[in-house]
Scaffold this active site. Structure first.
Site, mmCIF file in Angstrom:
data_model
loop_
_atom_site.group_PDB
_atom_site.id
_atom_site.type_symbol
_atom_site.label_atom_id
_atom_site.label_comp_id
_atom_site.label_asym_id
_atom_site.label_seq_id
_atom_site.Cartn_x
_atom_site.Cartn_y
_atom_site.Cartn_z
ATOM 1 C CE1 TYR A 81 26.876 47.538 -16.101
ATOM 2 C CE2 TYR A 81 26.459 45.190 -15.796
ATOM 3 C CZ TYR A 81 27.341 46.234 -16.015
ATOM 4 O OH TYR A 81 28.673 45.979 -16.139
ATOM 5 C CG HIS A 170 14.041 47.518 -13.398
ATOM 6 N ND1 HIS A 170 15.051 46.671 -13.018
ATOM 7 C CD2 HIS A 170 14.611 48.730 -13.596
ATOM 8 C CE1 HIS A 170 16.188 47.341 -12.971
ATOM 9 N NE2 HIS A 170 15.950 48.596 -13.318
ATOM 10 C CD GLU A 172 13.206 43.630 -12.298
ATOM 11 O OE1 GLU A 172 12.828 43.581 -13.489
ATOM 12 O OE2 GLU A 172 14.236 44.230 -11.943
ATOM 13 C CB SER A 224 11.548 29.462 16.561
ATOM 14 O OG SER A 224 11.033 29.683 15.259
ATOM 15 C CG ASP A 228 11.578 30.438 7.574
ATOM 16 O OD1 ASP A 228 10.579 30.545 6.832
ATOM 17 O OD2 ASP A 228 12.431 31.326 7.706
ATOM 18 C CB SER A 229 11.641 26.391 12.756
ATOM 19 O OG SER A 229 10.714 27.009 13.588
ATOM 20 C CB SER A 230 6.164 25.807 11.667
ATOM 21 O OG SER A 230 6.249 26.508 12.874
ATOM 22 C CE LYS A 367 9.075 33.852 6.310
ATOM 23 N NZ LYS A 367 10.098 33.521 7.317
#
Ligand code: XMP
Length: 511
Positions: A81, A170, A172, A224, A228-230, A367
């Protein structure tokens, strides 16, 4: 820092474009196509990418960027697009493909002009991933054709003078064989990037910024044990050391040895680490509860309560740190393609704990970048490459009432499955895999005796976004080994099932 701006027109691969750019060590951000010219100028991109989208450019209602974007002198790459938008905005003609053959979906053999910067150094012919029903019937002035397929004469266009490029396919997605190289050419040859986005730099910059912002303040983090939190805990401990207090609420619903692993990863660091063993409390609250949503609700609420109690012992803190990452930011409304999914493991905390400001140092990372940062910070691979694990933990993998005895069975079975997957080298290939303790009991024969024991289900899925998933085609030999080991080693289990349901109609988890 060099930046690429990705203007979002609602395509389904938009986050993927951003990840592909960052993989090549160039920083980028995804913004809505409504971003004003002034904001774009302030952002200061070295290049702009227009994403794909579900609309047709020839309709008045279709999304468009501020037309001033074409006069900034900044290179533009339009994808699908975005390519049609580029063509139409600059005087070309885009129409619905009349001939069904000119609509292209899927893998398409495409021929490239290697003198176009986008395709320089690449094979003249390779496979691309097409997904378009409209096509460019007339190319705008100043542009030339740079690729074609058998159905579509205008698979790519370029204007090297103004540094504008458009591709119908595309680049990607992995199905476009040289897609990464094409993006690399755009970033490095066309936009002149140097590749200054690395996690080592990010770490250095973040540590400096955090020190400046936090000063002598105190920071509280609910840990947790997830990735992520680590990583956040490791980053903050590096930045502000003992001013950081991590409260690790061990709800007793973690996998085998997980709580100890988390504790071990942080024991040598400068921070105030508090592990709260709340397993008794959680089990007590879950007693007799069989309804999945009720389980989730109880666990979420109890988590907050335990955390609050610990936070109160600390008194007022200055900052509450949260492990928000870029997909959360995009999904909560920044992008146009937003698939809204509110997953807050520790939702509600800001209202109930006394603090002045929120810190979200990972909010610009994907991530895979968070994992890389974790490695930079010296976290063990077992923590950094941990697969997703739901906040409510094993409670939603024990069907029916959760008891200590059932959790123990599940932990053992799950550990065997994980061990065998790792030995077979499949732990990096499956997106997520785990064991579930079903509420099925069935008759078996062991030795000369009859058994009437539990059934464990194994689940392994392949997915890139967890919104849809397919079941993993695991080798029979592996399934056989896991089944034999579970039945032999886990007392109380006499049957092992393999789940062959995709999502939809099933979900990844059972509850
Ligand atoms: P479903 O079961 O919805 O799972 O197909 C999709 C992905 O989300 C994870 N999941 C959760 N993660 N808190 C989380 O942090 C939760 O309550 C939760 N429930 C599911 C699941 O493990 C899978 O990766």
């Amino acid at each position: 820092m060099e930046k690429i701006l990705i203007l979002d027109f609602g395509g389904q691969y938009n986050q993927l474009i951003a990840r592909r750019v960052r993989e090549q060590h160039v920083y980028c951000e995804l913004h809505p196509h409504t971003m004003s010219l002034e904001e774009i100028r302030r952002f200061g991109p070295i290049g702009i990418i227009f994403t794909g989208g579900p609309h047709s450019v020839y309709l008045d209602s279709s999304p468009r960027p501020d037309p001033g974007v074409f006069r900034l002198g900044v290179p533009i790459l339009g994808i699908c697009y975005g390519c049609q938008l580029l063509a139409q905005s600059l005087g070309g003609l885009v129409t619905a493909a009349q001939d069904a053959a000119a609509r292209e979906y899927g893998k398409t053999e495409t021929v490239f002009d290697p003198t176009c910067s986008l395709f320089r150094g690449l094979p003249e012919k390779s496979v691309t991933w097409m997904s378009h029903g409209d096509y460019m019937a007339r190319v705008p002035e100043g542009f030339r054709l740079a690729a074609h397929s058998s159905a579509c004469p205008t698979a790519a266009i370029c204007d090297e003078q103004r540094r504008f490029y458009g591709v119908q396919f595309h680049p990607e997605v992995d199905h476009t064989v040289c897609g990464r190289e094409m993006l690399h050419n755009f970033l490095y040859l066309v936009c002149g990037a140097h590749g200054d986005w690395t996690m080592a730099d990010f770490k250095r910059r973040s540590v400096e910024e955090l020190r400046a912002r936090v000063g002598k303040g105190r920071v509280l983090l609910a840990l947790s044990g997830g990735v992520d939190s680590s990583v956040l805990a490791a980053l903050l401990s590096e930045a502000v050391g003992e001013q950081l207090c991590c409260v690790f609420v061990d709800h007793g619903l973690l996998r085998k040895d997980e709580g100890d692993e988390v504790e071990a990863a942080f024991s040598g660091r400068a921070l105030d680490f508090r592990r709260v063993d709340a397993s008794g409390r959680f089990l007590e609250r879950l007693r007799g509860v069989t309804e999945p949503e009720q389980k989730r609700h109880i666990i979420g609420e109890e988590f907050i309560r335990v955390f609050e109690t610990e936070a109160r012992k600390l008194g007022a803190v200055d900052f509450l740190a949260q492990g928000t990452i870029y997909p959360d930011v995009i999904e909560s409304g920044l992008g146009q393609s937003a698939v809204i999914k509110s997953h807050h493991n520790v939702g509600g905390l800001p209202d109930t704990v006394a603090f002045k400001e929120i810190l979200e140092p990972l909010r610009l990372l994907f991530k895979d970048e968070v994992r890389q940062l974790g490695r930079e910070l010296g976290l063990p691979e077992s923590l950094v490459s941990r697969q997703p694990f739901p906040g409510p933990g094993l409670a939603i993998r024990v069907i029916g009432e959760v008891t200590a005895e059932k959790l123990a069975l599940l932990r053992e079975a799950d550990a065997i499955f994980r061990e065998e997957m790792a030995k077979a080298g499949l732990d990096r290939i499956a997106s997520q895999y785990f064991a579930v303790l079903t509420d099925l009991r069935s008759v078996g024969v062991m030795g000369d005796g009859r058994s009437y024991d539990r059934a464990v289900a194994l689940r392994s899925v392949q997915t890139s976004d967890f919104m849809t998933a397919d079941w993993s085609r695991l080798p029979y030999e592996l399934l056989d080994r896991v089944s034999v080991r579970i039945v032999n080693e886990v007392k109380g289990v006499n049957r092992v099932l393999y789940d062959i349901t995709s999502k939809p109609p099933a979900t990844v988890e059972y509850e």
